[in-house]
Write an enzyme that holds these catalytic residues in place. Sequence first.
Site, mmCIF file in Angstrom:
data_model
loop_
_atom_site.group_PDB
_atom_site.id
_atom_site.type_symbol
_atom_site.label_atom_id
_atom_site.label_comp_id
_atom_site.label_asym_id
_atom_site.label_seq_id
_atom_site.Cartn_x
_atom_site.Cartn_y
_atom_site.Cartn_z
ATOM 1 N N ASN A 9 -10.459 -8.703 18.209
ATOM 2 C CA ASN A 9 -11.368 -7.561 18.104
ATOM 3 C C ASN A 9 -10.600 -6.251 17.737
ATOM 4 O O ASN A 9 -9.174 -5.568 18.519
ATOM 5 C CB ASN A 9 -11.154 -8.103 20.235
ATOM 6 C CG ASN A 9 -12.072 -6.713 20.500
ATOM 7 O OD1 ASN A 9 -12.918 -5.934 20.238
ATOM 8 N ND2 ASN A 9 -11.704 -6.093 22.277
ATOM 9 N N LYS A 11 -12.184 -3.854 18.146
ATOM 10 C CA LYS A 11 -12.471 -1.878 19.059
ATOM 11 C C LYS A 11 -13.252 -1.266 18.652
ATOM 12 O O LYS A 11 -13.932 -1.518 18.146
ATOM 13 C CB LYS A 11 -11.396 -2.020 20.009
ATOM 14 C CG LYS A 11 -10.788 -3.069 20.957
ATOM 15 C CD LYS A 11 -9.913 -2.723 22.340
ATOM 16 C CE LYS A 11 -8.918 -4.209 23.025
ATOM 17 N NZ LYS A 11 -7.967 -3.923 24.059
ATOM 18 N N HIS A 93 -16.040 -7.761 27.787
ATOM 19 C CA HIS A 93 -14.428 -7.455 28.099
ATOM 20 C C HIS A 93 -13.906 -6.239 29.225
ATOM 21 O O HIS A 93 -14.990 -6.018 29.547
ATOM 22 C CB HIS A 93 -14.832 -6.598 26.900
ATOM 23 C CG HIS A 93 -12.847 -6.195 26.200
ATOM 24 N ND1 HIS A 93 -12.224 -5.622 26.697
ATOM 25 C CD2 HIS A 93 -11.778 -6.943 25.654
ATOM 26 C CE1 HIS A 93 -10.729 -5.370 26.588
ATOM 27 N NE2 HIS A 93 -10.626 -6.088 26.028
ATOM 28 N N GLU A 95 -12.657 -3.545 29.618
ATOM 29 C CA GLU A 95 -12.790 -2.331 29.136
ATOM 30 C C GLU A 95 -14.996 -2.046 28.741
ATOM 31 O O GLU A 95 -15.297 -1.342 29.210
ATOM 32 C CB GLU A 95 -12.559 -1.918 27.499
ATOM 33 C CG GLU A 95 -11.382 -1.618 27.648
ATOM 34 C CD GLU A 95 -10.311 -2.497 26.560
ATOM 35 O OE1 GLU A 95 -11.560 -2.487 24.784
ATOM 36 O OE2 GLU A 95 -9.647 -2.771 25.774
ATOM 37 N N GLU A 165 -7.573 -13.111 30.000
ATOM 38 C CA GLU A 165 -8.391 -11.529 30.133
ATOM 39 C C GLU A 165 -6.933 -11.267 31.292
ATOM 40 O O GLU A 165 -7.948 -10.573 31.511
ATOM 41 C CB GLU A 165 -8.574 -11.260 28.824
ATOM 42 C CG GLU A 165 -9.308 -11.114 27.722
ATOM 43 C CD GLU A 165 -9.417 -10.239 26.348
ATOM 44 O OE1 GLU A 165 -7.928 -10.310 25.233
ATOM 45 O OE2 GLU A 165 -9.533 -9.134 26.652
ATOM 46 N N GLY A 171 -3.449 -4.564 26.309
ATOM 47 C CA GLY A 171 -2.871 -2.988 25.232
ATOM 48 C C GLY A 171 -1.587 -1.685 25.742
ATOM 49 O O GLY A 171 -1.928 -1.176 25.723
ATOM 50 N N SER A 209 -2.034 -8.048 25.397
ATOM 51 C CA SER A 209 -0.244 -7.941 24.225
ATOM 52 C C SER A 209 0.187 -9.552 23.328
ATOM 53 O O SER A 209 1.104 -9.565 23.189
ATOM 54 C CB SER A 209 0.525 -7.378 24.965
ATOM 55 O OG SER A 209 -0.046 -6.430 25.872
ATOM 56 N N GLY A 230 -6.370 -7.986 20.364
ATOM 57 C CA GLY A 230 -6.767 -6.564 19.711
ATOM 58 C C GLY A 230 -6.249 -5.982 18.771
ATOM 59 O O GLY A 230 -6.000 -6.054 17.694
ATOM 60 N N GLY A 231 -4.810 -4.582 19.688
ATOM 61 C CA GLY A 231 -3.932 -3.716 18.603
ATOM 62 C C GLY A 231 -3.282 -4.715 17.526
ATOM 63 O O GLY A 231 -3.532 -4.313 16.541
HETATM 64 P P1 PGA Z 1 -4.608 -6.724 23.234
HETATM 65 O O1 PGA Z 1 -6.049 -6.682 23.478
HETATM 66 O O2 PGA Z 1 -4.368 -7.391 22.584
HETATM 67 O O3 PGA Z 1 -4.606 -5.138 22.463
HETATM 68 O O4 PGA Z 1 -3.735 -6.301 24.742
HETATM 69 C C1 PGA Z 1 -6.508 -8.029 23.791
HETATM 70 C C2 PGA Z 1 -8.405 -7.303 23.895
HETATM 71 O O5 PGA Z 1 -8.963 -6.448 24.952
HETATM 72 O O6 PGA Z 1 -8.558 -7.773 23.764
#
Ligand code: PGA
Length: 253
Positions: A9, A11, A93, A95, A165, A171, A209, A230-231
Site C-alpha cells: 500500500n 499510500k 483503510h 486512514e 489492521e 505506521g 508495521s 505500508g512503509g
Molecule cells: P505500515 O502501514 O506498514 O506503514 O504500518 C500498513 C497500512 O497502513 O496498510
Amino acid sequence: MRRKLVVGNWKMNGDRARNSTLLDQLLSAMPAGVDCAVCAPFPYLPQVGELLAGSGVALGAQDVSEFPDGAHTGDVSVAMLADWGVHFVIVGHSERRAFHGESDGVIARKAAAVLAKELVPIVCFGETLVERESGVTEQVLVRQLDALAANLSPDALQRIVLAYEPVWAIGTGRAATVEQVQAVLVFVRRWLARHLSAPERIRILYGGSVKPETAGGLFGLPDADGGLIGGASLVAESFLEICRAAARAAQGN
Ligand code: PGA
C-alpha cells in the site's frame, strides 16, 4: 488451500521516476509461490499497470467511490479502475475512516460496488488503541464485520479479502504480537464460519508495521494469509524480503 498474498500500500507516496525504479527492482527479484500486488495512488495506475503487465504482480487501488458515476467531484468509480486493469481495491483503510469520516456502512457499500464489477476488495478493519485498552476490541471488530454481512450477499462476501489492521500498529513501528494477531484471526474465522458456506477460502491479511524481521512470524500463523504493507513496501529490498517470508511460510504450511 489459500495462497499467501502480500500487498504493498504505497499510500500518498511516489512519483513517475521513483515508481519506475521501485518496480524495476521488485520485478527483477520477485519470488515465486506467493501472490503479490501493488496499490498505487490514482494518477499512477496507468503507469504502474503498464510496468506490471505480464509480471504476475497484480495492480491495486487504495480507495474507490461507492457510486457508479455522476456528480461526485474528485471521486473515482470502480468502472474507471477496471478500465485500467485494477484487480484489488483497498476499502476501509483506517486512514480513510479517520481522515474522511468513512463509516462502516460506506465501506461495506464500497466493497459491494467493487464486487459488482468483479474486482476484489481488500476490506480493512481493526481497533484503535483506546478500544483495545478498554477491552472492546471484539465488539468493534464485530460491528465492522457485521456491516459487511448486512450489505453483501453471501456470494459476494465469499469473494472478499480481509485485512486486520490494528490502528495502533499502523505506521508506528509497533506491530501487533503474533499472539495478539492469532487471537483476532481465530475470532474472525469464527465470525466467517457463521456467515459463509466456505469460510476457509477467505484470505485474512495482517497489516501494521510489518517489517522483514517480523513478517516470517506473522505469516507463519495458521490463520494468516499474508500482509498489507505500508512503509516497507516503498523500499524494494524490504518488500521483497517480506514477499520471500510469505513464500517460505507457504512452503512450511
Ligand atoms: P505500515 O502501514 O506498514 O506503514 O504500518 C500498513 C497500512 O497502513 O496498510
